[in-house]
Write an enzyme that holds these catalytic residues in place. Sequence first.
Site, short mmCIF file in Angstrom:
data_model
loop_
_atom_site.label_atom_id
_atom_site.label_comp_id
_atom_site.label_asym_id
_atom_site.label_seq_id
_atom_site.Cartn_x
_atom_site.Cartn_y
_atom_site.Cartn_z
N LYS A 79 9.67 28.93 -31.57
CA LYS A 79 9.34 30.24 -32.16
C LYS A 79 10.13 31.30 -31.37
CE LYS A 79 7.07 33.60 -31.79
NZ LYS A 79 7.69 34.95 -31.88
N GLU A 88 5.72 31.00 -18.12
CA GLU A 88 6.72 31.68 -17.28
C GLU A 88 6.62 33.15 -17.63
OE1 GLU A 88 8.18 30.30 -14.92
OE2 GLU A 88 8.62 28.22 -15.39
N CYS A 117 13.47 38.54 -15.77
CA CYS A 117 12.21 38.30 -15.06
C CYS A 117 12.42 38.35 -13.55
CB CYS A 117 11.63 36.96 -15.48
SG CYS A 117 12.77 35.58 -15.30
N GLU A 154 6.38 46.57 -13.97
CA GLU A 154 7.66 45.92 -14.28
C GLU A 154 8.35 46.72 -15.39
OE1 GLU A 154 7.50 42.30 -16.62
OE2 GLU A 154 9.20 41.46 -15.55
#
Length: 476
Positions: free
Chosen positions: A172, A245, A279, A378
């Site tokens: 996906k 993750e 990330c 973040e």
Amino acid sequence: MFDAHNHYQMVINGELVATEKTLPVFNPATKETIAQVPDCPKECLDTAVYSAKTAFKSWSKTSFDQRKAVVSKLADALEENAEDFMALLTREQGKPRSGAEWEVFGSVAWLRAIAEQTLEDEVIDENNERSVVTRYTPLGVVGAIVPWNFPILLSVWKIAPALMAGCTVVVKPSPYTPLCNLKFAEMAKDIVPAGVLNCVSGGNEQGQWLTAHKDVAKIAFTGSTATGRKVMSACSDTVKRVTLELGGNDPAIVLPDVNPKEVAPKLFWAAFQNNAQFCNATKRLYIHDAVYDQVRDALVDYINNEVIVGDGANADTTLGPIQNSMQFEKVQMYFQDCIDQGQKFAVGGDIDDNAKGWFVPVTLVDNPAEDSRIVTEEPFGPILPLLRWSNEEDVVARANDTIYGLGASIWGNDEDATQRIAEQIEAGTVWINEVHQYSPAQAFGGHKQSGLGCENSLHGLMEYTNWQTITRNKQA
Ligand code: NAD
């Protein structure tokens, strides 16, 4: 496969599938629509899961050698089509050629290396009375949910181990970057048996359907911590396996014995690779007081003289745009917050609202308060806080004072000090005098709310399996 009409279809049970309803995909450097992709309805997703479940019966029985042959062919096919994939990746994701090369050829290397991995049966006990053997059995259908920052690489990090473990997959993609994932599945349909690798595009809903689906055995997810929490919660109903993750707020700690001019370019790329939509980007840069001004000034020089922000399709571009409007607005919010809080910009700070694409200037925030949003959250865009430190214990505590624990880096010549600091950092990967060094043999995953489980290495491969222990009483 890469036709002039830009047709993008899903792959279900080895067939290309179009849908009536479609969604637009944009080029972030121009904000222009570059393609329409299927918006997968629930019944189509159910068919994809059903075909993966059906294909699992035979795929799970194949040998490691058979799987290796298939996964290696995927590597060869990706390599053969690398030019087309790199151009498409730049168009839909925005990254310049160097980033596209890193991602596409990295994916080829990963497919080849993971294809070599095997999980042998483990003999726990073998004597006159009893034999005890632990096997690794494939889980079943894997839902692979992918983000928009490294769409090809992060799908390969799921597809390769899932196939090698004997699982079947429904990918996906992110609604923002589905094109390379759809083309990868289209390429794979002539290599992988029907139903083994499916790909369904759409929005976020398809992800929710996968996490809730009773016939999906595992979700391999890369994305934000906020979505990761929802995924984990949705998976609890059917006790699905999950690999998560998630987000990060990686600190970099610069010791007083660095050479500021030499270290500055390395620190720049640690923070701004992939336009900081990474990330593992350095998101807080702790510089020792003794070299703070020199390192800051060397970074500013580097940014002013070496960095060109622009359309990734231009040969001289070093950093592309922000990938999508949602992320652009989020990054804008951090710029505004810094202005509202009276923070000082060492460089950048001024977004041009009339730019052709979602462009943001590379920005350094000069020693903001430790509790400001730019330090604690973040931003996932090219705005980096520089922070002063002078006491080792204090900087370690500040580096660890976060819900995240994905990565970190330590920069300095004193081996004892860099090692001592590295060992105290609460993160899955700590780099010393380098950054973003990954390997298919190296487990990658986050501590704390940066994730659960890992990808890569045999530990990552095992996450696509159950243990099964068979004990035999030889004296019965
Ligand atoms: P996101 O969480 O918004 O989306 C990730 C994927 O999840 C997309 O495919 C999305 O459609 C899907 N999704 C959204 N809602 C869902 C739901 N309720 N259920 C199931 N699926 C759902 O993340 P993003 O903005 O695409 O990616 C950026 C984030 O990913 C950043 O936080 C970044 O740090 C993180 N990231 C982590 C890693 C890592 O390896 N740890 C790598 C890359 C990116």
